[in-house]
Design an enzyme around this catalytic site. Sequence first.
Site, PDB file in Angstrom:
ATOM      1  CD1 TRP A  74      -0.705 -46.478 -24.548  1.00 36.71           C
ATOM      2  CD2 TRP A  74      -0.934 -48.469 -25.532  1.00 36.71           C
ATOM      3  NE1 TRP A  74      -2.000 -46.905 -24.329  1.00 36.71           N
ATOM      4  CE2 TRP A  74      -2.161 -48.131 -24.920  1.00 36.71           C
ATOM      5  CE3 TRP A  74      -0.846 -49.693 -26.213  1.00 36.71           C
ATOM      6  CZ2 TRP A  74      -3.282 -48.956 -24.966  1.00 36.71           C
ATOM      7  CZ3 TRP A  74      -1.957 -50.511 -26.252  1.00 36.71           C
ATOM      8  CH2 TRP A  74      -3.157 -50.146 -25.638  1.00 36.71           C
ATOM      9  CG  HIS A  75       1.829 -52.330 -27.374  1.00 34.31           C
ATOM     10  ND1 HIS A  75       1.722 -51.260 -28.229  1.00 34.31           N
ATOM     11  CD2 HIS A  75       0.843 -53.192 -27.710  1.00 34.31           C
ATOM     12  CE1 HIS A  75       0.716 -51.471 -29.071  1.00 34.31           C
ATOM     13  NE2 HIS A  75       0.162 -52.633 -28.771  1.00 34.31           N
ATOM     14  N   GLY A  76       4.328 -51.530 -23.487  1.00 35.07           N
ATOM     15  CA  GLY A  76       5.049 -52.050 -22.331  1.00 35.07           C
ATOM     16  C   GLY A  76       6.286 -51.254 -22.020  1.00 35.07           C
TER      17      GLY A  76
END
Lengths: 395, 472
Positions: free
Chosen positions: B325-327
């Site tokens: 989700w962060h990257g």
Amino acid sequence: MTAVLPYPRSRPVARLLAVAVLLLLPLAALWNLALPAWSIRAGALSGVTNPAPPVAWSWHSVADKRLQDSLARGFADLLPFRPLLIRLNNEARYDLFGYVSTPHVVEGTGGHLIEPRYIEEYCARGPETAERKAAEVIPKLRDIQEHLRRQGRVFFYLITPSKAAHMPDRFVDRLACASTVRDREAYLPTLTARLREAGIQYLDAASLTHALRGRYEIEVFPPRGIHWNNLAVAHTAQALIAKINELSGREMAPVLAWTHRIRDFSEGMDMDMDHVLNLLVSRTGDPSPVVSYTNGGECQGRPALALNAAMVGSSFIGQPGGALIYDSCFKRLTRYHYLWQYREGGDPAQTRTNLTPEELLPLRDAELLIVEENESFVTESNYIGRLRDLLLAGG
Amino acid sequence: MLFYEPLFLFLFFPLVYALYLGLGRRVRARKIALLAASVALYLWGEPLFVPVLVLSSLLDYGLSRAMGPERPAETRRWLLILGVTANLLLLVFYKYAGFLTENLNLALGPFTTARLPLLEIVLPIGVSFVVFEKITYLVDTYRGVSRPAPTFLEYALFVFFFPKLLAGPILKYHEMERQIAVPDEVTGRDFGSGFLRFAQGMAKKVLLADPLAAFADAAFAAAPGGLAPGQAWLGLACFTLQIYFDFSGYSDMAIGLARMLGFQLRENFNMPYIARSLTEFWQRWHMSLTRWIREYLYVPLGGNRHGALRTYLNLWICFLASGLWHGASWNFVAWGAYNGLVLSLDRLFIARWLARAPPVLAIAATLFIVMIGWMIFRSPSLAHMAGYAGALAGASPAGATLPVPADVPALLLAGGTLALAPATPLYPPVARAYEGSRALRMIGAGVLAVLFVLACARALAAPFVPFIYFRF
């Protein structure tokens, strides 16, 4: 039916006042946009910046956000308190952490400010540097010199000093300095030797200035400025007149004599680097010299009064050129900064910027032409080549 | 248009706020004004994505209205699947298409010369936050936890509400329902508290996070093989504080702006660096995301209801998802896997050990574990991560020393104090004294106002540095 809230009415006057206060800032910015001549600003900022790219009104510029970026930058520039807040930021960071907020200024010891490119040049001097630069600049100077000599006019090349070369002890630890002391110190002697061998007439004001270190109670470069102070300028102006007299074969003007005193503050050109820092409070407390020329007014009947003279060079010609005009007899001297940026002086005295080719044509008539380069930027100025082309094209 | 940019501070928000206040008690007009302003803000930053988001929101709204209890359970389930899938596809397209294509091409490499074309898709700011919120709306509506929004206006206002639009907190519709349905009229207290919270956030972001980022960026940009351990740790310490103040600062700004408009948003950070275990850390850090992962992924996977092994597997899956989700990059996956591993170990024995240890040791150990995680998170690639880990361990021959900006020691001290002071015995009495003294609170407000002015000054003077989380 419009929904209303089921509790007592809030204070409409307070709300209206809040609305009015909130609208003040956008309105002030709008005012500055609509009426730039009457703009409201808390202070001003010093220094030159690259102009922002023009706003491109198109769908593409919206899609890739260039338009938004342009508008955002433009709006920030309109804010009345922007200069004040920027100075506040710079002052806070400078006072707390010694931060110089401008990328083009470096602080050395003793609060001495300098542009890093001077240090970079000084620290890049190698065994072949002077030879290489001499080989590049001498042909152009020779062309100019020979062209003017054929017309019976006077020319010489003026080398002005670099602050980094004058007081390297204050700066060389600020950046990686690869050059050796020998190479750094051999630069000017080698360069001037090549000029002599090529028969180029020159005045080495750089070595003249470096020899002054330790002679006066203050340095001849001001702490908060990049240019030499009036003590160094006085010595150079004196040498300039001596050189002019020598090359002219007669005394065009008396060689300047002066006295000086030291005052306990700095101003003007002595503060040009400080101004670029855009601090809240300028550091004016460094001592600076006040030079009084004792024989500068003896111009009656002097040939210099009628001499059509020109100096072409960097910002370093401003002060010695000014001494020749206002403190000596060269009242018709015109200074051409970077050949295109602006010209000052002449007869009648005028200042013009962004010179057109037509405005440069009077250079062809100059009876005395001095071309200057700072020792740090020999061969890096494009105005010598352009000057040569201009003069030679005139026949 | 970010919250600390001059255009937002001195044009957009004053105009929006003036309009909002000027509309007084006209509820519908205020909602329309707020929605229009929110859409305008997002259009300014993402002109191509907003129409897509509007259409997607229309789909959510339609599906939520169709998921009424009168529908058969199977139909309602399929409507939910359709909605969640549509939202996930949105996220996958904008965020992961490039990453998936790249890795698919790598995998196919030995078997064929054909390559899938790499699409140059710009990641819209805040897409991860927005998509997760839309999924919570659909799932909560399906579960009966939330009622469907009565009008598209209200649902759109929930989706586009600008204070939380770009980087959270991740909200739930039913928590905002009443505030959206009948927004409270703004009071002086709302303005005061909201402004001070906003000022706090701006100070954290602009005066702490951004300057610390300068050295953190330099340390992580340097070849790790030539980084001395002291410099590697200094860079990591700077990043540890940078990411906290950057993100929590943004959350403060979001909460402050919402409060100024009369809205209450939930907190997103609760002094995470004083946590005494990684489990506790994740209960304090980015709480809205942790809650989302727990309620919409961990629990549906079975949570801890199916034995230890399944619990650890579920934790791993959740943190792998969190990492992704962060990257869209393998180092984020590695970071997720690292957290999943440590959390599992936490449950096995680490948390018990730390609970028995002195608080200082427990906090230091947890902080160490978190910092190693940040090293993985910040590294631009797995290879760099391995090199940086070597530098931290002193395995690299020291090369050129990076210049340390003069403000870094002071910022580390200030940031470290702010982050860790709540763990000291002095904190509770000081906090009580502050809450109980009007004079102290006035002084505090004055300090925040000065910091706000300094932050505005720096924002005007400094080059632009984007928030870290916006591209998630």
